[in-house]
Write a protein that holds these residues in place. Structure first.
Motif, PDB file in Angstrom:
ATOM      1  N   ILE A 141       0.824  -1.188   0.000  1.00  0.00           N
ATOM      2  CA  ILE A 141       0.000   0.000   0.000  1.00  0.00           C
ATOM      3  C   ILE A 141       0.869   1.253   0.000  1.00  0.00           C
ATOM      4  CG2 ILE A 141      -0.189   0.142   2.518  1.00  0.00           C
ATOM      5  CD1 ILE A 141      -3.114   0.939   2.145  1.00  0.00           C
ATOM      6  N   GLY A 142       0.466   2.244  -0.779  1.00  0.00           N
ATOM      7  CA  GLY A 142       1.238   3.477  -0.885  1.00  0.00           C
ATOM      8  C   GLY A 142       2.362   3.406  -1.890  1.00  0.00           C
ATOM      9  N   HIS A 143       2.553   2.215  -2.496  1.00  0.00           N
ATOM     10  CA  HIS A 143       3.606   2.036  -3.498  1.00  0.00           C
ATOM     11  C   HIS A 143       2.993   1.568  -4.819  1.00  0.00           C
ATOM     12  CE1 HIS A 143       7.108   2.761  -0.851  1.00  0.00           C
ATOM     13  NE2 HIS A 143       6.264   2.359   0.088  1.00  0.00           N
ATOM     14  N   ASN A 144       2.671   0.271  -4.924  1.00  0.00           N
ATOM     15  CA  ASN A 144       2.088  -0.183  -6.194  1.00  0.00           C
ATOM     16  C   ASN A 144       0.563  -0.239  -6.175  1.00  0.00           C
ATOM     17  OD1 ASN A 144       2.193  -2.320  -4.416  1.00  0.00           O
ATOM     18  ND2 ASN A 144       3.117  -3.757  -5.854  1.00  0.00           N
ATOM     19  N   VAL A 145      -0.057   0.035  -5.038  1.00  0.00           N
ATOM     20  CA  VAL A 145      -1.506   0.266  -4.986  1.00  0.00           C
ATOM     21  C   VAL A 145      -1.768   1.438  -4.038  1.00  0.00           C
ATOM     22  CG1 VAL A 145      -2.186  -2.113  -5.501  1.00  0.00           C
ATOM     23  CG2 VAL A 145      -1.862  -1.407  -3.117  1.00  0.00           C
ATOM     24  N   ASP A 146      -2.908   2.093  -4.243  1.00  0.00           N
ATOM     25  CA  ASP A 146      -3.249   3.269  -3.441  1.00  0.00           C
ATOM     26  C   ASP A 146      -4.170   2.952  -2.273  1.00  0.00           C
ATOM     27  OD1 ASP A 146      -2.082   5.583  -5.199  1.00  0.00           O
ATOM     28  OD2 ASP A 146      -3.158   4.272  -6.600  1.00  0.00           O
ATOM     29  N   ALA A 147      -4.820   1.801  -2.308  1.00  0.00           N
ATOM     30  CA  ALA A 147      -5.682   1.371  -1.212  1.00  0.00           C
ATOM     31  C   ALA A 147      -5.809  -0.140  -1.248  1.00  0.00           C
ATOM     32  CB  ALA A 147      -7.066   2.022  -1.312  1.00  0.00           C
ATOM     33  N   VAL A 148      -6.066  -0.719  -0.068  1.00  0.00           N
ATOM     34  CA  VAL A 148      -6.272  -2.168   0.072  1.00  0.00           C
ATOM     35  C   VAL A 148      -7.503  -2.394   0.940  1.00  0.00           C
ATOM     36  CG1 VAL A 148      -5.352  -4.345   0.953  1.00  0.00           C
ATOM     37  CG2 VAL A 148      -3.822  -2.713  -0.179  1.00  0.00           C
ATOM     38  N   ILE A 149      -8.433  -3.201   0.439  1.00  0.00           N
ATOM     39  CA  ILE A 149      -9.664  -3.520   1.170  1.00  0.00           C
ATOM     40  C   ILE A 149      -9.780  -5.037   1.287  1.00  0.00           C
ATOM     41  CG2 ILE A 149     -12.188  -3.396   1.151  1.00  0.00           C
ATOM     42  CD1 ILE A 149     -11.900  -0.863  -0.603  1.00  0.00           C
ATOM     43  N   LEU A 189      -6.941   1.169  13.684  1.00  0.00           N
ATOM     44  CA  LEU A 189      -5.971   0.444  14.503  1.00  0.00           C
ATOM     45  C   LEU A 189      -4.665   1.237  14.585  1.00  0.00           C
ATOM     46  CD1 LEU A 189      -6.673  -3.142  13.114  1.00  0.00           C
ATOM     47  CD2 LEU A 189      -7.642  -2.070  15.167  1.00  0.00           C
ATOM     48  N   VAL A 190      -3.783   0.824  15.483  1.00  0.00           N
ATOM     49  CA  VAL A 190      -2.591   1.623  15.788  1.00  0.00           C
ATOM     50  C   VAL A 190      -1.689   1.824  14.567  1.00  0.00           C
ATOM     51  CG1 VAL A 190      -2.574   1.076  18.236  1.00  0.00           C
ATOM     52  CG2 VAL A 190      -1.381  -0.438  16.642  1.00  0.00           C
ATOM     53  N   GLY A 191      -1.705   0.870  13.621  1.00  0.00           N
ATOM     54  CA  GLY A 191      -0.876   0.994  12.435  1.00  0.00           C
ATOM     55  C   GLY A 191      -1.509   1.772  11.309  1.00  0.00           C
ATOM     56  N   GLY A 192      -2.788   2.166  11.479  1.00  0.00           N
ATOM     57  CA  GLY A 192      -3.432   2.994  10.477  1.00  0.00           C
ATOM     58  C   GLY A 192      -4.476   2.307   9.615  1.00  0.00           C
ATOM     59  N   THR A 193      -4.862   1.069   9.958  1.00  0.00           N
ATOM     60  CA  THR A 193      -5.869   0.336   9.191  1.00  0.00           C
ATOM     61  C   THR A 193      -7.241   0.519   9.821  1.00  0.00           C
ATOM     62  OG1 THR A 193      -4.318  -1.328   8.380  1.00  0.00           O
ATOM     63  CG2 THR A 193      -6.627  -1.980   8.506  1.00  0.00           C
ATOM     64  N   ALA A 194      -8.225   0.916   9.020  1.00  0.00           N
ATOM     65  CA  ALA A 194      -9.605   0.988   9.488  1.00  0.00           C
ATOM     66  C   ALA A 194     -10.145  -0.425   9.664  1.00  0.00           C
ATOM     67  CB  ALA A 194     -10.458   1.774   8.501  1.00  0.00           C
ATOM     68  N   PHE A 195     -10.946  -0.616  10.718  1.00  0.00           N
ATOM     69  CA  PHE A 195     -11.425  -1.962  11.042  1.00  0.00           C
ATOM     70  C   PHE A 195     -12.827  -1.903  11.617  1.00  0.00           C
ATOM     71  CE2 PHE A 195     -12.157  -5.357  14.117  1.00  0.00           C
ATOM     72  CZ  PHE A 195     -11.956  -6.478  13.312  1.00  0.00           C
ATOM     73  N   GLN A 196     -13.634  -2.903  11.261  1.00  0.00           N
ATOM     74  CA  GLN A 196     -14.918  -3.164  11.908  1.00  0.00           C
ATOM     75  C   GLN A 196     -15.153  -4.663  11.875  1.00  0.00           C
ATOM     76  OE1 GLN A 196     -18.439  -1.488  10.051  1.00  0.00           O
ATOM     77  NE2 GLN A 196     -19.618  -1.580  11.937  1.00  0.00           N
ATOM     78  N   THR A 197     -15.522  -5.242  13.019  1.00  0.00           N
ATOM     79  CA  THR A 197     -15.689  -6.690  13.087  1.00  0.00           C
ATOM     80  C   THR A 197     -16.767  -7.186  12.134  1.00  0.00           C
ATOM     81  OG1 THR A 197     -14.928  -6.747  15.380  1.00  0.00           O
ATOM     82  CG2 THR A 197     -16.177  -8.632  14.620  1.00  0.00           C
ATOM     83  N   ASP A 198     -17.888  -6.483  12.046  1.00  0.00           N
ATOM     84  CA  ASP A 198     -18.898  -6.837  11.055  1.00  0.00           C
ATOM     85  C   ASP A 198     -19.657  -5.599  10.613  1.00  0.00           C
ATOM     86  OD1 ASP A 198     -21.425  -8.039   9.781  1.00  0.00           O
ATOM     87  OD2 ASP A 198     -20.201  -9.811  10.210  1.00  0.00           O
ATOM     88  N   ALA A 199     -19.768  -5.437   9.301  1.00  0.00           N
ATOM     89  CA  ALA A 199     -20.445  -4.271   8.739  1.00  0.00           C
ATOM     90  C   ALA A 199     -21.952  -4.342   8.905  1.00  0.00           C
ATOM     91  CB  ALA A 199     -20.104  -4.139   7.251  1.00  0.00           C
ATOM     92  N   ASP A 246      -5.413   8.487   3.572  1.00  0.00           N
ATOM     93  CA  ASP A 246      -4.358   9.448   3.279  1.00  0.00           C
ATOM     94  C   ASP A 246      -3.851   9.201   1.860  1.00  0.00           C
ATOM     95  OD1 ASP A 246      -1.192   9.973   3.265  1.00  0.00           O
ATOM     96  OD2 ASP A 246      -2.134  11.362   4.673  1.00  0.00           O
ATOM     97  N   ASP A 247      -3.729  10.252   1.071  1.00  0.00           N
ATOM     98  CA  ASP A 247      -3.355  10.089  -0.333  1.00  0.00           C
ATOM     99  C   ASP A 247      -1.949   9.536  -0.518  1.00  0.00           C
ATOM    100  OD1 ASP A 247      -5.789  10.935  -1.317  1.00  0.00           O
ATOM    101  OD2 ASP A 247      -5.198  13.031  -1.470  1.00  0.00           O
ATOM    102  N   GLU A 248      -1.071   9.769   0.423  1.00  0.00           N
ATOM    103  CA  GLU A 248       0.314   9.303   0.285  1.00  0.00           C
ATOM    104  C   GLU A 248       0.510   7.886   0.790  1.00  0.00           C
ATOM    105  OE1 GLU A 248       3.204  11.972   1.825  1.00  0.00           O
ATOM    106  OE2 GLU A 248       2.533  13.683   0.615  1.00  0.00           O
ATOM    107  N   THR A 249      -0.045   7.581   1.959  1.00  0.00           N
ATOM    108  CA  THR A 249       0.201   6.267   2.566  1.00  0.00           C
ATOM    109  C   THR A 249      -0.857   5.232   2.211  1.00  0.00           C
ATOM    110  OG1 THR A 249      -1.040   6.759   4.590  1.00  0.00           O
ATOM    111  CG2 THR A 249       1.292   7.419   4.516  1.00  0.00           C
ATOM    112  N   GLY A 250      -2.061   5.679   1.862  1.00  0.00           N
ATOM    113  CA  GLY A 250      -3.161   4.754   1.626  1.00  0.00           C
ATOM    114  C   GLY A 250      -3.824   4.249   2.893  1.00  0.00           C
TER     115      GLY A 250
END
Length: 273
Positions: A141-149, A189-199, A246-250
């Motif tokens: 993420i932030g290198h060869n892709v802009d977002a990961v889901i 989460l502390v590393g910057g990933t959005a999280f939800q146990t169930d949508a 974030d546009d730079e880190t994803g």
């Protein structure tokens, strides 16, 4: 980027909610990319080509699946022809379709979408953590892709939370599906990933997880076979999660639940521009 994920669409009422609300949300929230889990969309069991096309027309960029991915036999051939339809990546080798792919987004950006299925209290598939790791070894993420889901389809909250921490700092969003009830733990989460146990589900909440309530209640009362369950047909609540990256880190800088229509309390993020 502005991303949105919509939880399991159940039956006609869920499909109607996507058709009614997703185009409005896409415009009002200035969404760049939308993922919809559609594995219960065809009368509660599986998907069809016609239904997937309805989701794409409403504004979905990708449709994900789960343990009901093969309930409609036509999906077996359709998934080979439609790259925007995913099934869990940890099905055995040789299963039709794909569980992960990189998709184009506005502004010449790239989004990796992964679909995996958990194993606790679920079908005994291949290790989802190993399957995810195999993809993430090639994508950053932030290198060869802009977002990961990642749509992580599973029963046990512990397994879904563990996957969130496993991908923390490597994904924009890890969100659980399958239990059809929205959890109140949306967070970054502390590393910057959005999280939800169930949508949660996009379906009628005057039900038993989207199904007409009389039949499942009788199954619990009598422990005997009953008629086939069918989706509840009242007004559905579109349930999902909104993420701004974030546009730079994803990585995520904002995460909020989305609930529109139906019985649940309404929640639509406020955005500017």
């Amino acid at each position: 980027m502005r991303l949105m994920f919509c939880g399991d669409v159940v039956g006609r009422s869920g499909r109607d909610a996507i058709a009614a609300h997703l185009p409005v949300l896409k415009k009002d929230l200035s969404l760049d990319f939308v993922v919809v889990n559609g594995e219960n969309a065809a009368s509660g069991f599986g998907m069809t080509e016609k239904i997937c096309n309805q989701f794409f027309e409403a504004g979905a960029d990708v449709v994900t699946g789960g343990n009901h991915s093969w309930d409609q036999r036509e999906c077996i051939s359709y998934i080979e022809r439609e790259p925007r339809l995913l099934r869990p990546m940890n099905f055995p080798e040789g299963t039709p379709g794909k569980g992960a792919a990189v998709f184009d987004a506005p502004g010449n950006r790239k989004v990796l979408v992964m679909n995996a299925m958990a194993r606790l209290f679920m079908d005994p598939l291949d290790d989802p953590f190993a399957a995810v790791r195999k993809i993430m070894d090639r994508v950053k993420i932030g290198h060869n892709v802009d977002a990961v889901i990642l749509d992580f389809h599973g029963e046990a909250t512990s397994e879904k939370v563990a996957m969130g921490h496993y991908l923390d700092g490597k994904a924009s969003l890890v969100v659980g599906t399958h239990t059809h009830i929205p959890t109140a733990d949306h967070q970054i989460l502390v590393g910057g990933t959005a999280f939800q146990t169930d949508a949660g589900m996009t379906g009628d909440y005057d039900s038993v997880i989207g199904m007409n309530k009389e039949v499942p209640v009788q199954r619990f009362l009598k422990k005997m076979p009953t008629e086939r369950m069918r989706p509840a047909d009242g007004e559905a609540t579109l349930c999902g999660i909104f993420v701004e990256t974030d546009d730079e880190t994803g990585l995520a800088r904002r995460v909020e639940p989305v609930r529109v229509g139906g019985r649940l309390s309404q929640m639509v993020p406020a955005v500017q521009g």
